[in-house]
Design a protein around this motif. Sequence first.
Motif, mmCIF file in Angstrom:
data_model
loop_
_atom_site.group_PDB
_atom_site.id
_atom_site.type_symbol
_atom_site.label_atom_id
_atom_site.label_comp_id
_atom_site.label_asym_id
_atom_site.label_seq_id
_atom_site.Cartn_x
_atom_site.Cartn_y
_atom_site.Cartn_z
ATOM 1 N N GLU A 192 0.681 -1.077 -0.471
ATOM 2 C CA GLU A 192 0.286 -0.357 -0.206
ATOM 3 C C GLU A 192 0.653 1.416 -0.271
ATOM 4 O O GLU A 192 0.537 2.169 -0.932
ATOM 5 C CB GLU A 192 -0.859 -0.274 1.004
ATOM 6 C CG GLU A 192 -1.715 0.948 1.879
ATOM 7 C CD GLU A 192 -2.587 1.019 2.164
ATOM 8 O OE1 GLU A 192 -2.925 0.246 2.212
ATOM 9 O OE2 GLU A 192 -3.676 2.326 1.940
ATOM 10 N N THR A 193 2.020 1.309 1.201
ATOM 11 C CA THR A 193 2.248 2.543 0.953
ATOM 12 C C THR A 193 3.483 3.148 -0.341
ATOM 13 O O THR A 193 3.426 3.858 -0.362
ATOM 14 C CB THR A 193 3.620 2.177 1.889
ATOM 15 O OG1 THR A 193 3.006 1.794 3.821
ATOM 16 C CG2 THR A 193 4.009 3.913 2.427
ATOM 17 N N TRP A 194 4.156 1.646 -1.216
ATOM 18 C CA TRP A 194 4.680 1.447 -2.104
ATOM 19 C C TRP A 194 4.272 1.684 -3.619
ATOM 20 O O TRP A 194 4.395 2.132 -4.329
ATOM 21 C CB TRP A 194 6.016 1.139 -2.516
ATOM 22 C CG TRP A 194 6.942 1.167 -1.052
ATOM 23 C CD1 TRP A 194 7.037 2.396 -0.298
ATOM 24 C CD2 TRP A 194 7.894 0.063 -0.524
ATOM 25 N NE1 TRP A 194 7.878 2.504 0.981
ATOM 26 C CE2 TRP A 194 8.477 0.941 0.466
ATOM 27 C CE3 TRP A 194 8.175 -0.903 -0.418
ATOM 28 C CZ2 TRP A 194 9.255 0.014 1.512
ATOM 29 C CZ3 TRP A 194 9.221 -2.125 -0.209
ATOM 30 C CH2 TRP A 194 9.943 -1.090 0.990
ATOM 31 N N GLN A 311 10.547 -6.266 11.079
ATOM 32 C CA GLN A 311 10.668 -6.125 9.506
ATOM 33 C C GLN A 311 10.903 -4.590 9.225
ATOM 34 O O GLN A 311 11.246 -3.610 9.651
ATOM 35 C CB GLN A 311 9.110 -6.508 9.314
ATOM 36 C CG GLN A 311 9.010 -8.225 9.670
ATOM 37 C CD GLN A 311 9.579 -9.346 8.988
ATOM 38 O OE1 GLN A 311 9.324 -9.625 7.760
ATOM 39 N NE2 GLN A 311 10.443 -9.498 9.692
ATOM 40 N N MET A 312 9.861 -4.371 8.470
ATOM 41 C CA MET A 312 10.072 -3.130 7.717
ATOM 42 C C MET A 312 8.914 -2.039 9.269
ATOM 43 O O MET A 312 7.985 -2.002 9.422
ATOM 44 C CB MET A 312 9.129 -2.490 6.657
ATOM 45 C CG MET A 312 10.470 -3.372 5.332
ATOM 46 S SD MET A 312 12.353 -2.799 5.635
ATOM 47 C CE MET A 312 12.934 -4.071 6.481
ATOM 48 N N ILE A 313 9.529 -0.795 9.309
ATOM 49 C CA ILE A 313 8.923 0.025 10.785
ATOM 50 C C ILE A 313 8.562 1.250 9.644
ATOM 51 O O ILE A 313 6.709 1.572 10.778
ATOM 52 C CB ILE A 313 10.204 -0.191 11.491
ATOM 53 C CG1 ILE A 313 10.407 -1.275 12.274
ATOM 54 C CG2 ILE A 313 9.744 0.712 12.167
ATOM 55 C CD1 ILE A 313 11.798 -1.262 12.893
ATOM 56 N N PRO A 331 5.477 5.594 10.997
ATOM 57 C CA PRO A 331 5.711 4.368 10.727
ATOM 58 C C PRO A 331 4.222 3.334 9.164
ATOM 59 O O PRO A 331 3.386 4.280 9.256
ATOM 60 C CB PRO A 331 4.783 4.210 12.169
ATOM 61 C CG PRO A 331 4.941 5.580 12.585
ATOM 62 C CD PRO A 331 5.634 6.573 11.460
ATOM 63 N N LEU A 332 4.063 2.657 9.317
ATOM 64 C CA LEU A 332 3.822 2.098 8.348
ATOM 65 C C LEU A 332 2.797 1.544 9.389
ATOM 66 O O LEU A 332 2.770 1.132 10.553
ATOM 67 C CB LEU A 332 4.458 0.202 7.784
ATOM 68 C CG LEU A 332 5.624 1.050 7.240
ATOM 69 C CD1 LEU A 332 6.455 -0.334 6.824
ATOM 70 C CD2 LEU A 332 5.201 0.760 5.646
ATOM 71 N N LEU A 333 1.060 1.059 8.215
ATOM 72 C CA LEU A 333 -0.016 0.515 8.918
ATOM 73 C C LEU A 333 0.147 -0.462 9.568
ATOM 74 O O LEU A 333 0.910 -1.298 9.559
ATOM 75 C CB LEU A 333 -0.557 0.578 7.213
ATOM 76 C CG LEU A 333 -2.052 0.351 7.163
ATOM 77 C CD1 LEU A 333 -2.765 1.867 7.224
ATOM 78 C CD2 LEU A 333 -2.623 -0.211 6.475
ATOM 79 N N LYS A 358 5.914 -1.308 18.358
ATOM 80 C CA LYS A 358 4.683 -1.790 18.633
ATOM 81 C C LYS A 358 4.685 -2.478 17.517
ATOM 82 O O LYS A 358 3.853 -1.649 16.521
ATOM 83 C CB LYS A 358 4.206 -1.653 19.222
ATOM 84 C CG LYS A 358 3.483 -3.140 20.409
ATOM 85 C CD LYS A 358 2.430 -1.960 21.201
ATOM 86 C CE LYS A 358 2.668 -2.049 22.558
ATOM 87 N NZ LYS A 358 1.920 -1.296 23.430
ATOM 88 N N GLY A 359 3.589 -3.652 17.323
ATOM 89 C CA GLY A 359 2.331 -4.095 16.307
ATOM 90 C C GLY A 359 2.454 -5.278 15.569
ATOM 91 O O GLY A 359 3.704 -6.191 16.104
#
Length: 506
Positions: A192-194, A311-313, A331-333, A358-359
């Motif tokens: 989604e982000t990219w 992973q990716m933060i 921060p990513l979703l 966190k997530g």
Amino acid sequence: MNLAKILSESAVVFGEKAAVLFSGRTYSFLDIDRSAAQYACLLKQKGIEKGDRVAILLPKGMEFLFIHLANLCIGAMTVPLNPAYTADEITYFLSDSGASLLVTEQELFAKIDMPIRKMKNLQTIFTNGKGQDSSPSLISGAGKIKAEDPRDYPAGGDDGAMICYTSGTTGRSKGAVITHRNLVSNMKALQETWGWTEADRLLHVLPLFHVHGLVVAMHGALHAGSTVVMHEKFDPVRTLKTLEQEKITLFMGVPTIYHRLLHHWETERPDLRAMRLFISGSAPLSDHLFMEFEEKTGFRILERYGMTEAQMITSNPLNPDRRAPGSVGYPLLGVSIKIFSPEGKAVKAGEVGEVWVKGDNVFKGYWNMPQKTAECFQEGWLQSGDLGYQDPEDDLRLYLVGRSKELIISGGYNIYPKEVESALEKHRAVNETAVFGLPDEDFGEKVCAAVVLKQENSSLDAEELAVFTRKYLTGYKCPKKLFFLKSLPRNAMGKIEKERLRKMFS
Ligand code: MCA
Ligand code: AMP
């Protein structure tokens, strides 16, 4: 929520479309899906079950991918290994993970043949070699493969999908257990982000045995339905030519890779009309490199921040105007970050502290190391060991400024000094050592060591010590510079002053 099941569903959607171009062959989404099923059959016949660890020690190639996907299909965990690791390192990973199966090739196996004979529960099977696609039935030790689809996806959610070894603070590496939930949630967030779609063509030059190349790039591409042009290894000139020839839209690299691309830019000057996005991560991207790249290519690199355990933060936004030099974005979703003081108190926006995460992206823990796992969590937050601040004027955009952990990042590879010090100190002429990083134009940082010998008149020299260290450590961990000292600088508490060493030798 099994990652392989989700990717198999994507394969049905994208069907005969080209998924991976590698070594002169094209593999469609369905080709990859069928191969994953066949390899899953082979693994089942070898007695691999849910929760078992399967180590992959192979050169970059399709078999690596097939076996990894096959593992996930039947609930096993992939333990990806760097083929350049020494016998000592590989033996440790195999024994620590308690792997039931090692998939490798004869040439790589030769170096570990003797030491792993003691591992009675470890089976080994051999591929045909050189990362070429050999059908599972050609794998030596495979036996006759049944023609059935054994994929039952028994694992998912918080079950482990991979054990990725990260360099260890106390000398030995720790196996980070990454779950299906971690992988799936992060894959969707990045997509989604990219703005990642089936129209993308990704040039893949990173190794497959790390999160960046396997999880971020390969899982992401298979899920988005984009085509991957995969190179066995990074070569700057070939990369620049391929960007143009293959009408690449998406590229991922570490800063060293971007630095080397710029070095060859003037002679190659590829036509980048198809290009959409250059992404960098795994190590800090200097402002200088960010700006020089934009000046020469017209592209602002999108920097993102991650770590194996989470992973990716964060990531910079897709909009180029919103990509700021020095910032790793937002921060990513599904990911939350907070900045904490050394006393464990949240700091005010703008103040520097440690980044806590966190997530669903945050890993389950270190394999068989409950104590180490407990130490890295604080009230449910993962303490990253990275230092940074959030800009109150810009929606809390994250900037990283350093590390509280004693880590050297060289060309995107992590090295904990303790591991290198332990290897150097195995030499009987060495009394003590201090390993530290110094800036390096190409690798960002380089590994250096100060060495004190037991006897000052010992004949041990840098060359001999370097050869000795090679027995225990793979190339990128070995010191690029060795400095012989009479004693190490220490503070009043007796602690070695690495900052002083860095100043002395930089
Ligand atoms: C290779 N060498 C190195 C490095 N790489 N020395 C120090 N640092 C390095 N990074 C040494 C080798 O030991 C060898 O020396 C010589 O350089 C040539 O080796 P070669 O394999 O030909 O190297 P290369 O092709 O020049 O490799 C440079 C590279 C590579 C392409 C930048 O290091 C690379 O692919 N880095 C990316 C690593 C990565 O994917 N990291 C992601 C981790 P000798 O002959 O003496 O042995 S995941 C992560 O960090 C998180 C999750 C994240 O945020 O992504
Ligand atoms: P690894 O243990 O290989 O997963 O590496 C994780 C570490 O790489 C992080 O804790 C950071 O120190 C570093 N890292 C990853 N991405 C970036 C980035 N964009 N900028 C600075 N450091 C980064």
